[in-house]
Design a protein around this motif. Structure first.
Motif, PDB file in Angstrom:
ATOM      1  N   VAL A  92      28.833  97.539 -29.707  1.00 33.08           N
ATOM      2  CA  VAL A  92      29.997  97.305 -28.858  1.00 33.08           C
ATOM      3  C   VAL A  92      29.670  96.210 -27.859  1.00 33.08           C
ATOM      4  O   VAL A  92      28.922  96.426 -26.906  1.00 33.08           O
ATOM      5  N   THR A  94      31.628  92.119 -26.624  1.00 33.05           N
ATOM      6  CA  THR A  94      32.561  91.052 -26.958  1.00 33.05           C
ATOM      7  C   THR A  94      31.786  89.881 -27.546  1.00 33.05           C
ATOM      8  O   THR A  94      30.568  89.754 -27.390  1.00 33.05           O
ATOM      9  N   GLN A 145      38.831  96.312 -34.715  1.00 31.64           N
ATOM     10  CA  GLN A 145      39.049  97.164 -33.546  1.00 31.64           C
ATOM     11  C   GLN A 145      38.438  96.548 -32.290  1.00 31.64           C
ATOM     12  O   GLN A 145      37.459  95.799 -32.384  1.00 31.64           O
ATOM     13  N   PRO A 146      38.975  96.864 -31.132  1.00 32.38           N
ATOM     14  CA  PRO A 146      38.512  96.255 -29.880  1.00 32.38           C
ATOM     15  C   PRO A 146      37.015  96.439 -29.651  1.00 32.38           C
ATOM     16  O   PRO A 146      36.474  97.525 -29.873  1.00 32.38           O
ATOM     17  N   ASN A 148      34.553  95.687 -31.214  1.00 37.16           N
ATOM     18  CA  ASN A 148      33.743  95.950 -32.402  1.00 37.16           C
ATOM     19  C   ASN A 148      33.757  94.757 -33.354  1.00 37.16           C
ATOM     20  O   ASN A 148      33.541  94.914 -34.552  1.00 37.16           O
ATOM     21  N   VAL A 211      39.102  96.571 -19.587  1.00 36.76           N
ATOM     22  CA  VAL A 211      39.559  96.759 -20.969  1.00 36.76           C
ATOM     23  C   VAL A 211      38.550  97.617 -21.732  1.00 36.76           C
ATOM     24  O   VAL A 211      38.923  98.513 -22.497  1.00 36.76           O
ATOM     25  N   LEU A 212      37.246  97.349 -21.516  1.00 38.85           N
ATOM     26  CA  LEU A 212      36.213  98.139 -22.171  1.00 38.85           C
ATOM     27  C   LEU A 212      36.245  99.587 -21.694  1.00 38.85           C
ATOM     28  O   LEU A 212      36.095 100.522 -22.493  1.00 38.85           O
ATOM     29  N   TYR A 215      38.904 101.322 -23.455  1.00 38.40           N
ATOM     30  CA  TYR A 215      38.515 101.580 -24.845  1.00 38.40           C
ATOM     31  C   TYR A 215      37.591 102.793 -24.932  1.00 38.40           C
ATOM     32  O   TYR A 215      37.789 103.693 -25.766  1.00 38.40           O
ATOM     33  N   SER A 219      38.280 106.425 -26.728  1.00 41.30           N
ATOM     34  CA  SER A 219      37.394 106.975 -27.759  1.00 41.30           C
ATOM     35  C   SER A 219      36.987 108.400 -27.423  1.00 41.30           C
ATOM     36  O   SER A 219      36.979 109.287 -28.281  1.00 41.30           O
TER      37      SER A 219
END
Length: 289
Positions: A92, A94, A145-146, A148, A211-212, A215, A219
């Motif tokens: 994980v 960016t 997916q974000p 990832n 944003v993370l 996410y 999850s």
């Protein structure tokens, strides 16, 4: 019929469940892992289930290690009927944050390592005109997916490789290919992903941070949902049951999801050809006549 099965990544979680269930079904199982000092959980699970496993070292990032394990099994058994590519690792970060070394690592573990194992068993399966290569992919091999992007890139690569090989190797040599596509699995996998994040600088204080955090929160929420809420997380045993069913099928699918949640997530990409066999047949006809 009892099969000779080679499984990678059996020191934890899903690998252990696949190995134990395959042995319980009467197959001869070669359970492998990079570091045999981490075999205690596998040994404990085998003892509890009262099954016998052959445990060998195999590091998917090292061609010599892969080839030695395959050669050892061929020397003992004369064949390998099934390869289960289970070893892998999440990631994980960016694209901006990931280092080039991290990108190479995640691709090597999740894609190149699979390619090494396939290359090692293929000559033996081709000579036998039979075999089955099963790779534990992910819904991330179908749906980006974000955060990832590099994990998904590696899984997309695995899916493309397997799909391409199935188009000519299956009809020509009788070797089947199957991609198993779970959503989240409630094992050490997720914990290891977050441990890697923590060990490489943690959640960075930049524009991606909120944003993370959203996410990660999502999850965790999905993992806590009940079955009625379509949790994205399955147990390792539940996913292993799908793997074992695929191994024992006379007509295995090219790809299969492992839960209702996974099917729902991938529906727009898989609705017309859920098991991938129609497109594979079309490609074979289009290019090979």
């Amino acid at each position: 019929m009892s099969k000779i099965i080679l499984i990678t990544g059996t020191s934890t979680g899903l690998g252990i469940s696949i190995a134990v269930q395959a042995a319980q079904a009467g197959h001869t199982v070669y359970a492998t892992m990079r570091n045999l000092e981490k075999r205690s959980a596998l040994d404990a699970a085998a003892a509890t289930a009262d099954v016998s496993l052959h445990v060998l070292p195999l590091d998917v990032s090292d061609s010599a290690s892969v080839n030695k394990a395959v050669d050892d099994i061929i020397a003992r058994e004369g064949r390998i009927d099934v390869l289960v590519n289970n070893a892998g690792a999440g990631f994980v970060r960016t694209a901006e944050q990931a280092t080039e070394a991290e990108i190479q690592w995640v691709m090597d573990v999740n894609f190149t390592g699979v390619a090494r194992c396939i290359k090692a068993v293929m000559p033996h399966m081709r000579q036998a005109r039979s075999g089955h290569i099963v790779t534990v992919s992910s819904v991330g091999g179908l749906v980006g997916q974000p955060f990832n992007e590099f994990y998904c890139a590696a899984k997309f690569a695995v899916e493309g490789m397997m799909e391409a090989m199935a188009s000519y190797i299956t009809p020509s040599f009788g070797i089947n290919f199957t991609l198993v596509e779970p959503g989240g699995i409630a094992t050490e996998f997720v914990a290891n992903v977050m441990s890697h994040v923590a060990g490489t600088g943690g959640i960075l204080d930049d524009e991606y941070k909120p944003v993370l955090e959203a996410y990660i929160g999502g999850s965790q929420s999905r993992g806590n949902q009940t079955r009625g809420g379509q949790s994205s997380y399955q147990t390792a045993d539940e996913v292993a049951e799908v793997v074992l069913s695929t191994i024992q099928s006379d007509h295995p699918p090219l790809r299969t999801r492992t839960s209702e949640w996974s099917e729902t997530l991938c529906h727009l990409k898989t609705a017309l050809d859920p098991d991938g066999l129609k497109l594979s047949a079309q490609v074979t006809k289009q290019f090979l006549g």
